[in-house]
Design a protein around this motif. Sequence first.
Motif, PDB file in Angstrom:
ATOM      1  N   UNK A 170      39.025  39.255  40.825  1.00 37.37           N
ATOM      2  CA  UNK A 170      37.951  39.873  41.616  1.00 37.37           C
ATOM      3  C   UNK A 170      38.326  40.031  43.086  1.00 37.37           C
ATOM      4  N   UNK A 171      39.521  39.612  43.461  1.00 39.55           N
ATOM      5  CA  UNK A 171      39.978  39.894  44.827  1.00 39.55           C
ATOM      6  C   UNK A 171      40.651  41.267  44.933  1.00 39.55           C
ATOM      7  N   UNK A 197      38.288  42.601  34.506  1.00 37.67           N
ATOM      8  CA  UNK A 197      37.001  42.347  35.161  1.00 37.67           C
ATOM      9  C   UNK A 197      35.872  42.429  34.134  1.00 37.67           C
ATOM     10  N   UNK A 255      33.204  39.698  33.165  1.00 36.52           N
ATOM     11  CA  UNK A 255      31.768  40.011  33.258  1.00 36.52           C
ATOM     12  C   UNK A 255      31.046  39.635  31.961  1.00 36.52           C
ATOM     13  N   UNK A 310      32.505  35.413  40.801  1.00 41.13           N
ATOM     14  CA  UNK A 310      31.537  35.977  41.736  1.00 41.13           C
ATOM     15  C   UNK A 310      31.443  37.496  41.575  1.00 41.13           C
ATOM     16  N   UNK A 311      32.537  38.112  41.121  1.00 38.15           N
ATOM     17  CA  UNK A 311      32.521  39.558  40.889  1.00 38.15           C
ATOM     18  C   UNK A 311      31.541  39.932  39.785  1.00 38.15           C
ATOM     19  N   UNK A 365      28.073  39.722  41.195  1.00 39.78           N
ATOM     20  CA  UNK A 365      27.798  40.894  42.028  1.00 39.78           C
ATOM     21  C   UNK A 365      27.465  42.117  41.165  1.00 39.78           C
ATOM     22  N   UNK A 366      28.245  42.339  40.113  1.00 39.47           N
ATOM     23  CA  UNK A 366      28.003  43.489  39.236  1.00 39.47           C
ATOM     24  C   UNK A 366      26.618  43.388  38.600  1.00 39.47           C
TER      25      UNK A 366
END
Lengths: 300, 320
Positions: free
Chosen positions: B205-206, B232, B236, B242-243, B246-247
Amino acid sequence: MKRRYAYFAGCSAKGTCRELDLSTASVSNLFDIELIPLENAGCTGAREFRTISEELHLTANGRIIAMAEALGHDLVVVCDTCLLNLVETNHRLRNDAAARELVNRTLAQENLEFKGTIDVKHFLWVLTDDLGEAGLRAKIVRPLNGLRVAPFYGCHIQRPLSTLGKAKGNGKPALDNLCEILGAEVVQYAGADKCCGFHVVTTAETVALQMSASHLDNAAAQSAHCVVTPCPLCHTVLDGYQPDMKRRQPSDLPILHVSQLVGIAVGLTSQDLALSRHVIDCADLMTHVVDRAQATAINR
Amino acid sequence: MNHSSKPTTESDKIRVRIYRYDPATDQEPRYDSFEVPYRPLMRILDVLDYVHETLQVDVGYRWLCTSKKCGTCGVNVNGSPALACWDEALPEMVIEPLNNMTVVRDLVTSRDDYEKKLAQISPLLIRKEPYRSFPEPITEHDFAPTMHLRDCIQCLACQSVCPVVAQTDSGFAGPAVLVALSELAQDPRDAGARAQIADEVAKVFKCVSCYECERVCPSEIPIVGEAIEPLKRLAYQQGRGIGSARARAFLDVVKQQGHVNGALVALRTKGITFDTIRLAARFIRRRKIDLPDILGMLFRRRSKQASAIRRAYQSSEAKQ
């Protein structure tokens, strides 16, 4: 002749970069461009819908394109990331019958259909390609002579090349070209085509800010007076987070939207361009341009 | 790369400047200039060979297969990565080592950082079932998602241009490692904890989604779309990182309000922290956010307008 386009502003221009929406409207009016806003068009999903599911990404973007198709006009956006999502989806759905069918089945609920009849353009390309150099020059009353402008393209108007290589404006890089037409000096610096880091700024802030700080340092080292960008997401990092950056040269660098830079050259006011809605103050920059233009006029 | 006019006759010279640096003996890098007679179909490697063999200069460079297979001959030519054995020589060249890795000598860069990161992702098939026999049945359908990823020759051109790899303290594994990881993660025979590795070890996620890696890949692998995004997506689906948060927040806000509100997504991803308050205060003061927006954001219920959007997004979500 009035030019008409369907217009999808995107979340930034309707939210934290409202000055982009306002200045785009002011500039469009002046150039006799009619931008017809799409109502209730949702979102292109930034990088998030693609993370969730490919179908969601294609549906959300196909829906926006289908709405523009219903109006019968090309679709104009003012955000790089919206642009990539829409250009990519337009290409995919034109060429992949199975994906098109899948998306159209959902869109049929709203009597919408993706047919593939329109193009998706950035407002920058409308100015440089559709309006063109002559069209732009006709309205310039305050040439930006002596103003050193650092173009910052943002990733998603240039890459991936497989998608955007063909969609790119004609000839010279569009933003360099625009700055030259407006009379500005284009600052050559390492960073114009690099990444601002927006898409990780909430999740990995230091990664993003370290990247952007170095671009601003490089622009400042070449004596840039300001940076101009076609992307409100880049603007948010470069302007909104600028006070948080660890810079080598801590001088403030105003960040302008494309429509604001054009607006200044065609004589619009700070209010028309909503220049007060920036974190980094633009008042001195505006004074600088106006004074210079007046001095030139008097000398004539 | 610079595409100025090519030399056309054999009497033409190629002017080349080569980066020279031996960390064991040199205080700092220097550039040596050479003129090399042009031959038709000349590659960068031919120019380096000429400098080494004919001009008898002990310039350090690396190659093995000379046919775009081994991935060891990557160098920067006029500021952009190229494969010495594959890309054509230009009339004017500055040849330098790839960025984002330490220089062993001259044009030879260390692959240690990459190999260390690769070892950390368990880069072998962790089988669900024991290997039975050759030939192993694998269908075209199972193979399709990783087809392009298998073209990776590990030349590290992508690592060398990645702005997040450049930040060595980011912990980001980089595109080449993610291509290897994604190949395994999308292999139906694999049982490794790939989502966890992608998030916690490789820090997927960076990735800033800048597509620099795709721009320079000599195998033209759609690295972002076919390697990084599937990782990703996997994270998910398991609610990792954290990505993913956020999504999820992003989609919820769009479904609720019909459009995104960046501030609200940030708030829901990170919660109320010193940083979010400081940023919100600045944005309100500078009128990047209007106060009515904040109030609307906090108190607005589901927008009726957004019901069409909710319906449109529903079918693709249902298939999760």
